[in-house]
Write a protein that holds these residues in place. Structure first.
Motif, PDB file in Angstrom:
ATOM      1  N   CYS A 127       0.713  -1.130   0.167  1.00 61.80           N
ATOM      2  CA  CYS A 127       0.022   0.088   0.083  1.00 61.80           C
ATOM      3  C   CYS A 127       0.871   1.345  -0.016  1.00 61.80           C
ATOM      4  CB  CYS A 127      -0.933  -0.007   1.327  1.00 61.80           C
ATOM      5  SG  CYS A 127      -2.114  -1.236   1.023  1.00 61.80           S
ATOM      6  N   ASP A 128       1.909   1.330  -0.472  1.00 58.31           N
ATOM      7  CA  ASP A 128       2.813   2.569  -1.087  1.00 58.31           C
ATOM      8  C   ASP A 128       2.316   3.099  -2.012  1.00 58.31           C
ATOM      9  OD1 ASP A 128       4.211   2.539   1.454  1.00 58.31           O
ATOM     10  OD2 ASP A 128       5.773   0.986   0.704  1.00 58.31           O
ATOM     11  N   TRP A 129       1.926   2.277  -2.997  1.00 54.19           N
ATOM     12  CA  TRP A 129       1.557   2.495  -4.457  1.00 54.19           C
ATOM     13  C   TRP A 129       0.606   1.520  -4.933  1.00 54.19           C
ATOM     14  CZ3 TRP A 129       5.499   3.188  -8.821  1.00 54.19           C
ATOM     15  CH2 TRP A 129       4.860   3.535 -10.288  1.00 54.19           C
ATOM     16  N   VAL A 130      -0.432   1.768  -5.167  1.00 57.04           N
ATOM     17  CA  VAL A 130      -1.671   0.844  -5.507  1.00 57.04           C
ATOM     18  C   VAL A 130      -2.054   1.299  -6.981  1.00 57.04           C
ATOM     19  CG1 VAL A 130      -3.703  -0.075  -5.210  1.00 57.04           C
ATOM     20  CG2 VAL A 130      -2.352   0.420  -3.265  1.00 57.04           C
ATOM     21  N   LEU A 131      -1.918   0.522  -7.924  1.00 59.24           N
ATOM     22  CA  LEU A 131      -2.511   0.510  -9.152  1.00 59.24           C
ATOM     23  C   LEU A 131      -3.648  -0.007  -9.490  1.00 59.24           C
ATOM     24  CD1 LEU A 131      -0.868   1.062 -12.300  1.00 59.24           C
ATOM     25  CD2 LEU A 131      -2.184  -0.978 -12.260  1.00 59.24           C
ATOM     26  N   VAL A 132      -4.956   0.752  -9.793  1.00 60.41           N
ATOM     27  CA  VAL A 132      -6.066   0.025 -10.144  1.00 60.41           C
ATOM     28  C   VAL A 132      -6.279   0.139 -11.848  1.00 60.41           C
ATOM     29  CG1 VAL A 132      -8.538   0.344  -9.921  1.00 60.41           C
ATOM     30  CG2 VAL A 132      -6.970   0.801  -7.851  1.00 60.41           C
ATOM     31  N   ASP A 133      -6.314  -0.877 -12.518  1.00 58.69           N
ATOM     32  CA  ASP A 133      -6.529  -0.757 -13.813  1.00 58.69           C
ATOM     33  C   ASP A 133      -7.856  -1.454 -14.277  1.00 58.69           C
ATOM     34  OD1 ASP A 133      -6.609  -1.025 -16.651  1.00 58.69           O
ATOM     35  OD2 ASP A 133      -4.800  -2.432 -16.628  1.00 58.69           O
ATOM     36  N   ALA A 134      -8.606  -0.247 -14.430  1.00 59.13           N
ATOM     37  CA  ALA A 134     -10.183  -0.464 -14.745  1.00 59.13           C
ATOM     38  C   ALA A 134     -10.452  -0.642 -16.187  1.00 59.13           C
ATOM     39  CB  ALA A 134     -10.874   0.466 -14.107  1.00 59.13           C
ATOM     40  N   GLY A 135      -9.407  -0.517 -17.210  1.00 62.27           N
ATOM     41  CA  GLY A 135      -9.655  -0.870 -18.480  1.00 62.27           C
ATOM     42  C   GLY A 135      -9.342   0.736 -18.988  1.00 62.27           C
ATOM     43  N   ASP A 136     -10.347   1.567 -19.353  1.00 69.23           N
ATOM     44  CA  ASP A 136     -10.440   2.986 -19.774  1.00 69.23           C
ATOM     45  C   ASP A 136      -9.519   3.821 -18.893  1.00 69.23           C
ATOM     46  OD1 ASP A 136     -11.495   1.804 -22.053  1.00 69.23           O
ATOM     47  OD2 ASP A 136     -13.635   2.729 -21.447  1.00 69.23           O
ATOM     48  N   VAL A 137      -9.547   3.632 -17.578  1.00 66.03           N
ATOM     49  CA  VAL A 137      -9.153   4.558 -16.682  1.00 66.03           C
ATOM     50  C   VAL A 137      -8.067   3.923 -15.808  1.00 66.03           C
ATOM     51  CG1 VAL A 137      -9.508   6.116 -14.835  1.00 66.03           C
ATOM     52  CG2 VAL A 137     -11.041   5.846 -16.804  1.00 66.03           C
ATOM     53  N   ILE A 138      -6.738   4.157 -15.805  1.00 63.36           N
ATOM     54  CA  ILE A 138      -5.838   3.779 -14.800  1.00 63.36           C
ATOM     55  C   ILE A 138      -5.642   4.631 -13.693  1.00 63.36           C
ATOM     56  CG2 ILE A 138      -3.335   2.892 -14.524  1.00 63.36           C
ATOM     57  CD1 ILE A 138      -3.431   2.321 -17.435  1.00 63.36           C
ATOM     58  N   VAL A 139      -5.641   3.952 -12.357  1.00 62.01           N
ATOM     59  CA  VAL A 139      -5.622   5.075 -11.231  1.00 62.01           C
ATOM     60  C   VAL A 139      -4.555   4.385 -10.538  1.00 62.01           C
ATOM     61  CG1 VAL A 139      -6.704   5.862  -9.104  1.00 62.01           C
ATOM     62  CG2 VAL A 139      -8.095   5.107 -11.033  1.00 62.01           C
ATOM     63  N   HIS A 140      -3.655   5.578 -10.098  1.00 62.91           N
ATOM     64  CA  HIS A 140      -2.525   5.275  -9.042  1.00 62.91           C
ATOM     65  C   HIS A 140      -2.588   6.301  -7.799  1.00 62.91           C
ATOM     66  CE1 HIS A 140      -0.154   4.281 -12.331  1.00 62.91           C
ATOM     67  NE2 HIS A 140      -0.491   5.130 -13.557  1.00 62.91           N
ATOM     68  N   ILE A 141      -2.690   5.345  -6.874  1.00 62.42           N
ATOM     69  CA  ILE A 141      -2.959   5.845  -5.374  1.00 62.42           C
ATOM     70  C   ILE A 141      -1.603   5.763  -4.648  1.00 62.42           C
ATOM     71  CG2 ILE A 141      -4.511   5.773  -3.365  1.00 62.42           C
ATOM     72  CD1 ILE A 141      -6.189   4.064  -5.132  1.00 62.42           C
ATOM     73  N   PHE A 142      -1.072   6.802  -4.194  1.00 65.12           N
ATOM     74  CA  PHE A 142       0.243   6.787  -3.478  1.00 65.12           C
ATOM     75  C   PHE A 142      -0.023   7.344  -2.182  1.00 65.12           C
ATOM     76  CE2 PHE A 142       1.509   7.798  -8.129  1.00 65.12           C
ATOM     77  CZ  PHE A 142       2.516   6.893  -8.081  1.00 65.12           C
ATOM     78  N   ARG A 143       1.215   6.984  -1.276  1.00 73.10           N
ATOM     79  CA  ARG A 143       1.319   7.599  -0.143  1.00 73.10           C
ATOM     80  C   ARG A 143       2.273   8.847  -0.710  1.00 73.10           C
ATOM     81  NH1 ARG A 143       5.084   6.425   3.364  1.00 73.10           N
ATOM     82  NH2 ARG A 143       6.058   4.922   2.309  1.00 73.10           N
TER      83      ARG A 143
END
Length: 130
Positions: A92-108
């Motif tokens: 959980c330092d950097w979580v990547l969520v690949d939803a197809g048309d949208v890629i989300v990066h959630i960082f500390r």
């Protein structure tokens, strides 16, 4: 010869309803609801064939980053987009969520500052063409 059960007909699958809201709207609303910080959405249409949008956000801690990612998975499923692919949940330092048309990066915050990926994607590549 054995008799067949009376209820052998299968029910037709219920048609999957088209989502009411766009995926980027669902994601941005979810990030806001989850109290993610410094949310940046970058339109990468034409810059990459990976996706149409990239979203970068920060969580306050490892626990917050993981909770934001979990909430996003739930929001996408409830909106009719299915389950996205996720990387980075164990640390959980950097979580990547690949939803197809949208890629989300959630960082500390520290990790986001180190990689600074939104700066790379916000660059105007067309201006560099010779």
């Amino acid at each position: 010869m054995a008799a067949l059960p009376e209820n052998t007909a299968t029910r037709p699958e219920a048609p999957v309803a088209a989502p009411d809201r766009s995926m980027i709207d669902v994601i941005l609303t979810c990030l806001d609801d989850a109290k993610a910080e410094e949310i940046v959405a970058v339109d990468i249409t034409g810059k990459s064939s990976l996706a149409d949008h990239m979203v970068v956000a920060s969580g306050r801690s490892q626990r917050h980053v993981g909770a934001v990612a979990d909430q996003m998975v739930t929001a996408l499923r409830e909106a009719g987009y299915g389950k996205p692919r996720i990387e980075g949940l164990p640390h959980c330092d950097w979580v990547l969520v690949d939803a197809g048309d949208v890629i989300v990066h959630i960082f500390r915050p520290e990790v986001r500052e180190f990689y600074n990926i939104e700066k790379m994607w916000q660059a105007d590549f067309a201006a560099d063409a010779h």
